[in-house]
Design a protein around this motif. Sequence first.
Motif, mmCIF file in Angstrom:
data_model
loop_
_atom_site.group_PDB
_atom_site.id
_atom_site.type_symbol
_atom_site.label_atom_id
_atom_site.label_comp_id
_atom_site.label_asym_id
_atom_site.label_seq_id
_atom_site.Cartn_x
_atom_site.Cartn_y
_atom_site.Cartn_z
ATOM 1 N N THR A 150 0.868 -1.186 0.000
ATOM 2 C CA THR A 150 0.000 0.000 0.000
ATOM 3 C C THR A 150 0.900 1.230 0.000
ATOM 4 O O THR A 150 1.925 1.262 0.685
ATOM 5 C CB THR A 150 -0.948 0.039 1.212
ATOM 6 N N LYS A 151 0.498 2.230 -0.778
ATOM 7 C CA LYS A 151 1.318 3.428 -0.911
ATOM 8 C C LYS A 151 0.426 4.657 -1.030
ATOM 9 O O LYS A 151 -0.488 4.705 -1.858
ATOM 10 C CB LYS A 151 2.203 3.309 -2.151
ATOM 11 N N ARG A 152 0.675 5.647 -0.194
ATOM 12 C CA ARG A 152 -0.075 6.897 -0.240
ATOM 13 C C ARG A 152 0.431 7.794 -1.374
ATOM 14 O O ARG A 152 1.624 7.784 -1.698
ATOM 15 C CB ARG A 152 0.079 7.655 1.080
ATOM 16 N N PHE A 153 -0.494 8.566 -1.956
ATOM 17 C CA PHE A 153 -0.085 9.636 -2.854
ATOM 18 C C PHE A 153 -1.117 10.750 -2.806
ATOM 19 O O PHE A 153 -2.230 10.575 -2.289
ATOM 20 C CB PHE A 153 0.146 9.133 -4.286
ATOM 21 N N LEU A 154 -0.730 11.914 -3.309
ATOM 22 C CA LEU A 154 -1.560 13.109 -3.221
ATOM 23 C C LEU A 154 -1.900 13.626 -4.615
ATOM 24 O O LEU A 154 -1.053 13.611 -5.510
ATOM 25 C CB LEU A 154 -0.833 14.211 -2.447
ATOM 26 N N VAL A 155 -3.136 14.093 -4.765
ATOM 27 C CA VAL A 155 -3.567 14.791 -5.976
ATOM 28 C C VAL A 155 -4.023 16.171 -5.547
ATOM 29 O O VAL A 155 -4.976 16.304 -4.768
ATOM 30 C CB VAL A 155 -4.704 14.039 -6.695
ATOM 31 N N VAL A 156 -3.322 17.202 -6.017
ATOM 32 C CA VAL A 156 -3.609 18.567 -5.574
ATOM 33 C C VAL A 156 -4.152 19.391 -6.736
ATOM 34 O O VAL A 156 -3.662 19.304 -7.857
ATOM 35 C CB VAL A 156 -2.351 19.227 -4.967
ATOM 36 N N ASP A 157 -5.186 20.149 -6.439
ATOM 37 C CA ASP A 157 -5.756 21.116 -7.379
ATOM 38 C C ASP A 157 -5.419 22.496 -6.824
ATOM 39 O O ASP A 157 -6.144 23.024 -5.986
ATOM 40 C CB ASP A 157 -7.262 20.912 -7.488
ATOM 41 N N PRO A 158 -4.302 23.106 -7.247
ATOM 42 C CA PRO A 158 -3.793 24.323 -6.593
ATOM 43 C C PRO A 158 -4.753 25.504 -6.709
ATOM 44 O O PRO A 158 -5.077 25.953 -7.803
ATOM 45 C CB PRO A 158 -2.484 24.599 -7.342
ATOM 46 N N LYS A 159 -5.193 25.990 -5.565
ATOM 47 C CA LYS A 159 -6.111 27.132 -5.526
ATOM 48 C C LYS A 159 -5.619 28.238 -4.599
ATOM 49 O O LYS A 159 -6.061 29.376 -4.713
ATOM 50 C CB LYS A 159 -7.497 26.673 -5.041
ATOM 51 N N VAL A 160 -4.755 27.902 -3.657
ATOM 52 C CA VAL A 160 -4.316 28.865 -2.647
ATOM 53 C C VAL A 160 -2.792 28.898 -2.611
ATOM 54 O O VAL A 160 -2.117 28.051 -3.199
ATOM 55 C CB VAL A 160 -4.875 28.499 -1.256
ATOM 56 N N SER A 161 -2.255 29.866 -1.905
ATOM 57 C CA SER A 161 -0.813 29.955 -1.677
ATOM 58 C C SER A 161 -0.541 30.044 -0.179
ATOM 59 O O SER A 161 -1.437 30.328 0.615
ATOM 60 C CB SER A 161 -0.223 31.163 -2.410
ATOM 61 N N VAL A 162 0.708 29.764 0.195
ATOM 62 C CA VAL A 162 1.081 29.707 1.608
ATOM 63 C C VAL A 162 2.247 30.649 1.871
ATOM 64 O O VAL A 162 3.201 30.712 1.085
ATOM 65 C CB VAL A 162 1.460 28.265 2.022
ATOM 66 N N ASN A 163 2.173 31.381 2.954
ATOM 67 C CA ASN A 163 3.281 32.192 3.446
ATOM 68 C C ASN A 163 3.864 31.495 4.674
ATOM 69 O O ASN A 163 3.121 31.072 5.560
ATOM 70 C CB ASN A 163 2.810 33.594 3.827
ATOM 71 N N ALA A 164 5.185 31.387 4.715
ATOM 72 C CA ALA A 164 5.834 30.686 5.830
ATOM 73 C C ALA A 164 7.046 31.460 6.307
ATOM 74 O O ALA A 164 7.832 31.978 5.500
ATOM 75 C CB ALA A 164 6.242 29.285 5.405
#
Length: 416
Positions: A150-164
Motif C-alpha cells: 500500500t502506498k499513499r499519494f496526493l492529488v492537488v488542485d492548486p487554488k491557494v498559496s502559503v506564506n511561511a
Amino acid sequence: MVRIMVVFVLCLVGISLQAQNDFYFEDYVYVEQIKSVKFHPVNDPPRYPVYKMGDNTPLHFSFDDLDAVDKRYSYSIYHCDMNWKLSDLVESDYLQGFNGEELTGSGHSVQTRIPYVHYDLILPNEYISWKLSGNYLLVIRDEDKNPVITKRFLVVDPKVSVNAVFERPKDVTTLYTHQSLVLSVETNDLYIRDPLNEVKISVLQNFRWMDGIFNVSPKFIAGSRLNFDVFTPFSFKGYKDFRSFDIRSLQYTNRNVYSINIKPRRIDVLLEKTRNRNGANYLTELDANGNFIIGTTGSMYGDRGAEYVNVGFTLEALQPFEKHDVYIIGGFSDWQLYENNKMRYDAENAFYVADVLFKQGFYDYYYALVDQNGQYNLEALEGSWHETENDYYVLVYIREFGAYYDKLIGYFVIKS
C-alpha cells in the motif's frame, strides 16, 4: 421513494468497502520478497508522489519481487479523507475507469547475482485516472487478492498559496533543538463560505507521516489571508542531518562505505562504524532528507541491472539498551519497523549490528530506539539541532459545507 433507495444502496456500498479492507491506509509492504518500492513523478525520483492538476506530470510506481517468477499483480486506487480514512464516495465519483486492472509492466533482472522481477506502473494511464483532488491510496494485490503493497499519494488542485516564516521557538527549553514555522494561507480568488471551519492544514517534516502536525484550523481572517495561531506555531524537532551511504558503484568504496566484498553469488558491503550522535556537536552532512534513490553506475540495464547487496551496519554501544530495540529506518523502509531492519546486540564487540538487503543506490537512514510498546524515539540516538536543514511540506485541505470528501487545494515545500 426512488431517491431514498439510491441513498440506501450507496450507504451499503460504503459500508461494504469499509468492511472488506484488509490493508493499512499507510505506506506498507506486506510480504518479505517485495523490495525497493518507489513512487514519484516520472523522471524525478528524488521527489514524492504528488500529482498536480494542470501540470499533469504522471507518477511512476515501481518495485521488485525477489521470488523472481512472473506473477499477476493487480492495482486499485482509493480516495481518502484528510485523516486517511476511506472517503464517503463510490468508485465512479473519483475514478475514470475501474479498479482491479492487472499490472503489466514487468521485466526480469539482467546478470544480477540475486534474480528478481522488476514491475513498473504509470499513473494515470489509459485504463484509470482520477477526477478529484485529495489523498489517495494505491493498493497492489497478488493473484489471491491479498495486499502486498500500500502506498499513499496526493492529488492537488492548486487554488491557494502559503506564506511561511521560521521563527525561534517560543518555548525556551526547545530553542536549540526545535524548528518552528508561522504559517498563513492566501485564498486568492477562491470563495470559501466558512474558512475557519472548512479549511485545515497539515505539515510534514521530510514527507514523514509518522510525526506530522495535522488538521489545524485558522484562528482569524485578515482580508484574503487565513492566519494560524502564532503563539502555538508548528514546532518540530530538527534532529540531525541523515546518516547516508552510497552503493551506486561496487568498483570502489564510496560515501561511508568501509569495504566491498564481491563473491560469485552475493555481494557484501560493510559500512563505516557509527556512534550515538545525541549530545555530539552538529555537523552538516550531505543527505537526501530521508529519501533514497535507486541507481547504478555499472550497468546498462537500468533498474533491472542493479545488484542487491548485503549491507552491514555497526553502532557502538557499551551495553544494550534495557527494554528497547534498535531499528534502521528511513524512506527506504516507509518509516516502518520491519523485522529485517532490526539490529542485534553483539556483546563481545560492544556493537549493535545488522545485515540488510539493499538494491544499489543512495540511501538515507536514522537509528530508532524502540520501546516494548512499539513507540520509537529518533532523538535518543540521533540528537536534535535547530540548524538542521529539513524540508517541510504544507498541505491545505477544504471540506465545503455539505461536501462528502476533502479537497487538497494547496501543496507547498519549504526549506528550513
